[in-house]
Enzyme design. Structure first.
Site, mmCIF file in Angstrom:
data_model
loop_
_atom_site.group_PDB
_atom_site.id
_atom_site.type_symbol
_atom_site.label_atom_id
_atom_site.label_comp_id
_atom_site.label_asym_id
_atom_site.label_seq_id
_atom_site.Cartn_x
_atom_site.Cartn_y
_atom_site.Cartn_z
ATOM 1 N N ASP A 122 0.806 -1.211 0.000
ATOM 2 C CA ASP A 122 0.000 0.000 0.000
ATOM 3 C C ASP A 122 0.848 1.274 0.000
ATOM 4 O O ASP A 122 0.608 2.206 -0.772
ATOM 5 C CB ASP A 122 -0.920 -0.026 1.223
ATOM 6 C CG ASP A 122 -1.944 1.093 1.233
ATOM 7 O OD1 ASP A 122 -1.539 2.246 1.465
ATOM 8 O OD2 ASP A 122 -3.136 0.830 1.017
ATOM 9 N N GLY A 150 -4.864 2.807 -0.241
ATOM 10 C CA GLY A 150 -4.437 1.989 -1.368
ATOM 11 C C GLY A 150 -5.204 0.682 -1.456
ATOM 12 O O GLY A 150 -5.989 0.457 -2.383
ATOM 13 N N ASP A 151 -5.010 -0.189 -0.491
ATOM 14 C CA ASP A 151 -5.632 -1.512 -0.524
ATOM 15 C C ASP A 151 -7.148 -1.437 -0.610
ATOM 16 O O ASP A 151 -7.775 -2.147 -1.412
ATOM 17 C CB ASP A 151 -5.262 -2.306 0.737
ATOM 18 C CG ASP A 151 -3.844 -2.853 0.677
ATOM 19 O OD1 ASP A 151 -3.275 -2.894 -0.428
ATOM 20 O OD2 ASP A 151 -3.307 -3.222 1.728
ATOM 21 N N PHE A 152 -7.751 -0.603 0.201
ATOM 22 C CA PHE A 152 -9.197 -0.665 0.343
ATOM 23 C C PHE A 152 -9.952 0.396 -0.458
ATOM 24 O O PHE A 152 -10.873 0.063 -1.199
ATOM 25 C CB PHE A 152 -9.570 -0.606 1.826
ATOM 26 C CG PHE A 152 -9.018 -1.776 2.587
ATOM 27 C CD1 PHE A 152 -9.518 -3.048 2.371
ATOM 28 C CD2 PHE A 152 -7.965 -1.628 3.466
ATOM 29 C CE1 PHE A 152 -8.996 -4.147 3.029
ATOM 30 C CE2 PHE A 152 -7.424 -2.726 4.139
ATOM 31 C CZ PHE A 152 -7.936 -3.982 3.921
ATOM 32 N N GLY A 156 -9.739 -2.071 -3.537
ATOM 33 C CA GLY A 156 -10.945 -2.885 -3.452
ATOM 34 C C GLY A 156 -12.217 -2.147 -3.811
ATOM 35 O O GLY A 156 -13.054 -2.647 -4.570
#
Length: 371
Positions: A122, A150-152, A156
């Site tokens: 991330d 970043g990730d979520f 996502g």
């Protein structure tokens, strides 16, 4: 009550960080594909999911997945560029077998960018998106906000948005397509306001000196006497005046709020005032007041404060799946293989021994004809 909006959607998620939780929360059936040996993954976002273990390096495992993908709606691919192709699962070939399939590919770096073949996390994706450079206090290094952006959010959530757009297009055309999302572009998109405002008074100064990044004393967090915190967002003059009144400070500060040279004095006054009382006492002072001053709740306080976890958006006519608060707040694992064979039976009518076998810990297709 009408069924959840995605109640008939079949989703196959290759194990990894992916937007499957969002789809499951709105009724989709999500089957996670785990790799042998079956050991718990780091995935804790498992509400509404089931799992099967497949060895995608074996002919039987790949055959089972291909047969499965010929009937499902969405495949979520969280691997680096080229991995799916190396497994014999090139998206174009999958779309030939199932023209309604949506192949959602989520990478960290851009698939065509300078870092595409490098490992990252991330903080790296946020760094090259330009967003990380704007986060942090004045005179300090940039500070990453955990792996939220970043990730979520950039990954996502943006990928789930792409899936929903592809589903809308499919209603019109009858055809699926490849959805490509990456955390760099997703995070950069979230930073659009700051980027296009670099020449505006709100964002034209170095990190930590701007209106919304901790530079402004009436948009910041303050420590109370009990070392808990209150958040202040009194951007408009009338809200600022209400804040000053609630803090018991000289109303002359209202006239000085737009003079940057006075900001250190205003900040110092705020810091001193907030330290005189506990957070609970300040909550009582500002309850019902338009001062844009609220407590900073810790995660452990949210349920007690009445902020149980809910779906991110509420569809009044077709709400999401009822959310179990125990699973919403407690971290748990989805054991590899849990519930997956039931899904194979529901979707495909398959039975163990007749249609597939278990080789070690992994499932494999019973190959009756030449592939």
């Amino acid at each position: 009550m009408i069924a959840a909006p995605l109640s008939n959607l079949r989703v196959v998620e290759l194990a990894g960080l992916a937007p499957g939780l969002i789809l499951a929360d709105y009724g989709a059936t999500v089957l996670r594909i785990d790799r042998p040996p079956p050991c718990p993954t780091e995935d804790r976002l498992v509400r509404g999911k089931s799992s099967v273990v497949l060895d995608l390096k074996s002919q039987g495992g790949v055959s089972l997945l291909k047969r499965l993908l010929a009937t499902v709606d969405v495949l979520i691919d969280p691997y680096r560029p080229g991995v799916l192709e190396s497994l014999g699962l090139a998206p174009n070939d999958l779309l030939v077998a199932n023209e309604r399939l949506i192949v959602a590919r989520l990478t960290g770096f851009r698939r065509d960018g300078a870092f595409r073949n490098m490992a990252g996390h991330d903080i790296n994706y946020l760094a090259v998106s330009g967003v990380l450079s704007q986060l942090g206090r004045k005179g300090a290094p940039p500070y990453a906000p955990a792996n939220l952006l970043g990730d979520f959010a950039g990954g996502g959530l943006m990928c789930a948005f792409g899936i929903m757009m592809a589903l809308l297009v499919r209603r019109r055309t009858g055809r699926g397509q490849v959805v490509e999302a990456n955390m760099v572009d997703g995070a950069a998109y979230l930073g659009t306001m700051a980027r296009v405002g670099l020449d505006s008074p709100a964002w034209n100064r170095p990190r930590g000196e701007n209106l919304l990044d901790g530079g402004c004393p009436w948009y910041d967090v303050y420590e109370c006497r009990d070392r808990r915190y209150m958040a202040v967002g009194a951007l408009e003059p009338k809200f600022f005046a209400e804040l000053v009144k609630g803090l018991g400070l000289d109303e002359g500060l209202v006239e000085k709020r737009d003079e940057r040279a006075c900001w250190p004095v205003i900040r110092g006054s705020f810091q001193e005032a907030f330290r005189r009382r506990t957070r609970e006492e300040w909550e009582a002072v500002f309850e019902g007041k338009d001062a844009c001053c609220t407590p900073v709740f810790e995660q452990q306080e949210l349920k007690k404060a009445g902020y149980e976890q809910r779906h991110p958006v509420n569809l009044k006519e077709t709400p999401g799946v009822e959310m179990d608060q125990e699973s919403a707040w407690a971290s748990r694992e989805l054991a590899p293989g849990s519930g997956g064979e039931q899904i194979l039976h529901q979707w495909m009518g398959w039975k163990r021994g007749r249609d597939y076998t278990v080789e070690g810990d992994a499932l494999a297709m019973v190959i009756k004809t030449k592939l």
